[in-house]
Design a protein around this motif. Structure first.
Motif, PDB file in Angstrom:
ATOM      1  N   TRP A  89       4.666   6.397   2.161  1.00  0.00           N
ATOM      2  CA  TRP A  89       4.530   7.592   2.347  1.00  0.00           C
ATOM      3  C   TRP A  89       4.466   8.197   3.738  1.00  0.00           C
ATOM      4  CZ3 TRP A  89       3.018  12.249  -0.671  1.00  0.00           C
ATOM      5  CH2 TRP A  89       4.248  11.646  -2.627  1.00  0.00           C
ATOM      6  N   ARG A  90       3.681   7.395   4.796  1.00  0.00           N
ATOM      7  CA  ARG A  90       3.618   7.955   5.994  1.00  0.00           C
ATOM      8  C   ARG A  90       4.697   7.461   6.881  1.00  0.00           C
ATOM      9  NH1 ARG A  90      -1.585   4.734   6.345  1.00  0.00           N
ATOM     10  NH2 ARG A  90      -3.277   6.328   5.460  1.00  0.00           N
ATOM     11  N   LEU A  91       5.573   7.016   6.426  1.00  0.00           N
ATOM     12  CA  LEU A  91       6.381   6.575   7.227  1.00  0.00           C
ATOM     13  C   LEU A  91       7.839   7.091   7.107  1.00  0.00           C
ATOM     14  CD1 LEU A  91       5.901   2.707   7.699  1.00  0.00           C
ATOM     15  CD2 LEU A  91       6.001   4.065   9.608  1.00  0.00           C
ATOM     16  N   ALA A  92       7.302   7.335   5.249  1.00  0.00           N
ATOM     17  CA  ALA A  92       8.871   8.489   4.447  1.00  0.00           C
ATOM     18  C   ALA A  92       8.753   9.829   5.890  1.00  0.00           C
ATOM     19  CB  ALA A  92       8.717   8.737   3.406  1.00  0.00           C
ATOM     20  N   LEU A 119       9.319  13.767  -1.199  1.00  0.00           N
ATOM     21  CA  LEU A 119       8.745  14.732   0.104  1.00  0.00           C
ATOM     22  C   LEU A 119       9.337  16.354   0.857  1.00  0.00           C
ATOM     23  CD1 LEU A 119       7.199  11.970   1.934  1.00  0.00           C
ATOM     24  CD2 LEU A 119       5.942  13.639   1.205  1.00  0.00           C
ATOM     25  N   LEU A 120      10.851  15.719   0.906  1.00  0.00           N
ATOM     26  CA  LEU A 120      11.611  16.935   1.089  1.00  0.00           C
ATOM     27  C   LEU A 120      11.448  18.203   0.474  1.00  0.00           C
ATOM     28  CD1 LEU A 120      14.936  15.460   1.326  1.00  0.00           C
ATOM     29  CD2 LEU A 120      14.040  15.924   3.511  1.00  0.00           C
ATOM     30  N   ASP A 121      11.089  17.790  -0.644  1.00  0.00           N
ATOM     31  CA  ASP A 121      11.158  19.568  -1.903  1.00  0.00           C
ATOM     32  C   ASP A 121       9.756  19.688  -1.306  1.00  0.00           C
ATOM     33  OD1 ASP A 121      13.327  19.202  -2.482  1.00  0.00           O
ATOM     34  OD2 ASP A 121      12.326  18.208  -4.957  1.00  0.00           O
ATOM     35  N   SER A 122       8.353  19.431  -0.958  1.00  0.00           N
ATOM     36  CA  SER A 122       7.128  19.753  -0.269  1.00  0.00           C
ATOM     37  C   SER A 122       7.574  20.867   1.165  1.00  0.00           C
ATOM     38  CB  SER A 122       6.372  18.441  -0.618  1.00  0.00           C
ATOM     39  OG  SER A 122       6.447  17.870   0.941  1.00  0.00           O
ATOM     40  N   ILE A 160      13.582   2.762   7.901  1.00  0.00           N
ATOM     41  CA  ILE A 160      12.353   2.636   8.652  1.00  0.00           C
ATOM     42  C   ILE A 160      12.716   2.265   9.978  1.00  0.00           C
ATOM     43  CG2 ILE A 160      10.007   2.222   8.506  1.00  0.00           C
ATOM     44  CD1 ILE A 160      10.497   3.912   6.307  1.00  0.00           C
ATOM     45  N   TYR A 161      12.931   0.902   9.185  1.00  0.00           N
ATOM     46  CA  TYR A 161      13.711  -0.742  10.585  1.00  0.00           C
ATOM     47  C   TYR A 161      15.362  -0.678  11.011  1.00  0.00           C
ATOM     48  CZ  TYR A 161      12.855  -4.425  13.603  1.00  0.00           C
ATOM     49  OH  TYR A 161      12.397  -5.292  14.125  1.00  0.00           O
ATOM     50  N   ASP A 162      15.745  -0.931  11.819  1.00  0.00           N
ATOM     51  CA  ASP A 162      16.536  -1.179  12.412  1.00  0.00           C
ATOM     52  C   ASP A 162      16.760  -2.649  12.947  1.00  0.00           C
ATOM     53  OD1 ASP A 162      19.781  -1.454  12.672  1.00  0.00           O
ATOM     54  OD2 ASP A 162      19.893   0.179  14.152  1.00  0.00           O
ATOM     55  N   ARG A 163      17.289  -3.663  12.756  1.00  0.00           N
ATOM     56  CA  ARG A 163      17.352  -4.950  13.466  1.00  0.00           C
ATOM     57  C   ARG A 163      18.108  -4.916  14.869  1.00  0.00           C
ATOM     58  NH1 ARG A 163      15.790  -9.536   9.057  1.00  0.00           N
ATOM     59  NH2 ARG A 163      15.384 -10.343  10.972  1.00  0.00           N
ATOM     60  N   TYR A 210       1.032  -1.064   0.185  1.00  0.00           N
ATOM     61  CA  TYR A 210      -0.122  -0.200  -0.160  1.00  0.00           C
ATOM     62  C   TYR A 210       1.021   1.159   0.132  1.00  0.00           C
ATOM     63  CZ  TYR A 210      -3.521  -3.541   1.923  1.00  0.00           C
ATOM     64  OH  TYR A 210      -4.414  -4.732   1.533  1.00  0.00           O
ATOM     65  N   PRO A 211       0.173   2.004  -1.195  1.00  0.00           N
ATOM     66  CA  PRO A 211       1.733   3.472  -1.093  1.00  0.00           C
ATOM     67  C   PRO A 211       1.745   4.136  -0.179  1.00  0.00           C
ATOM     68  CG  PRO A 211       1.088   2.232  -3.647  1.00  0.00           C
ATOM     69  CD  PRO A 211       0.287   1.337  -2.550  1.00  0.00           C
ATOM     70  N   SER A 212       0.509   4.027   0.521  1.00  0.00           N
ATOM     71  CA  SER A 212       0.315   5.480   1.470  1.00  0.00           C
ATOM     72  C   SER A 212       0.720   5.254   3.056  1.00  0.00           C
ATOM     73  CB  SER A 212      -0.951   5.603   2.086  1.00  0.00           C
ATOM     74  OG  SER A 212      -1.844   4.495   2.021  1.00  0.00           O
ATOM     75  N   ARG A 213       0.961   3.497   2.828  1.00  0.00           N
ATOM     76  CA  ARG A 213       2.075   3.329   4.082  1.00  0.00           C
ATOM     77  C   ARG A 213       3.621   4.101   3.929  1.00  0.00           C
ATOM     78  NH1 ARG A 213       0.827  -3.400   5.090  1.00  0.00           N
ATOM     79  NH2 ARG A 213      -2.144  -3.055   5.290  1.00  0.00           N
TER      80      ARG A 213
END
Ligand SMILES: [Zn+2]
Length: 206
Positions: free
Chosen positions: A52-55, A90-93, A163-166, A47-50
């Motif tokens: 986007w949110r996490l980014a 997103l950085l540019d926004s 996003i996730y570090d083990r 789901y691309p929205s996921r």
């Protein structure tokens, strides 16, 4: 709790809701080992929205100095590249409309050496500040290879982020690393001596 801690805690919960990170299970990893924690990064990208949110959240935890100095966001295919593309946009926004557009670059999978940077992307990063991102950091080898490619191509790595570090990284590439969420899995068990099998917990295979 600080705002950054809140963002991190919420992200860790989201990863569990999205079934990216499954805790407290009984998983067969297919390599002779069983364990309680399973990581399924593809669930992030269904789901691309996921992503986007996490980014957005990942950008929120990065220091202003990194955000201001990033000229290129680069990531290894597949997950890292999808994330890098999203982060760059997103950085540019969040920047002044007059500032130069953030660029994106990807590292291809290369059968012989792991990852590669095409000539096109090499030209893109030359002389520029590069933020390398990936969905998951395992041992840190992928970041190390990607950083070496950026440096060989004449770019400057300013940070890595995931996003996730083990929490299993064994390589230090000499720049700051930022994780949105982190969780260290408990040790895995050889199939034959797995206490979860012995207590009769049903096993899941992927
Ligand atoms: Zn077991």
């Amino acid at each position: 709790m600080s705002r950054l801690d809140e963002i991190r805690e919420k992200a860790l919960k989201s990863l569990q809701e999205y079934a990216v990170l499954m805790l407290n299970g009984h998983f067969d990893f297919g390599n002779g080992y069983h364990g309680r924690v399973y990581l399924h990064p593809h669930q992030l990208f269904r789901y691309p929205s996921r992503i986007w949110r996490l980014a957005q959240d990942l950008i929120d935890i990065l220091p202003a100095s990194i955000l201001d100095n990033t000229e290129v966001v680069a990531g290894p295919v597949t997950g890292g590249a999808l994330l890098a593309h999203t982060v760059a946009g997103l950085l540019d926004s969040r920047r002044e409309i007059t500032s130069p557009d953030t660029m994106f670059a990807l590292f291809n999978v290369d059968a012989s050496c792991g990852h590669a940077l095409s000539r096109f992307y090499q030209e893109q990063i030359r002389g520029r500040n590069v933020l390398i991102v990936d969905d998951v950091r395992n041992t840190g080898q992928t970041f190390a290879r990607c950083a070496a490619l950026v440096r060989a191509g004449g770019g400057t790595v300013i940070a890595t982020a995931e996003i996730y570090d083990r929490v299993e990284a064994m390589v230090d590439i000499g720049v700051p690393n930022f994780a949105l969420a982190e969780y260290k899995a408990p040790e895995n068990y050889p199939e034959k001596t797995c206490p979860l099998c012995q207590s009769g917990v049903p096993v899941m295979t992927f």
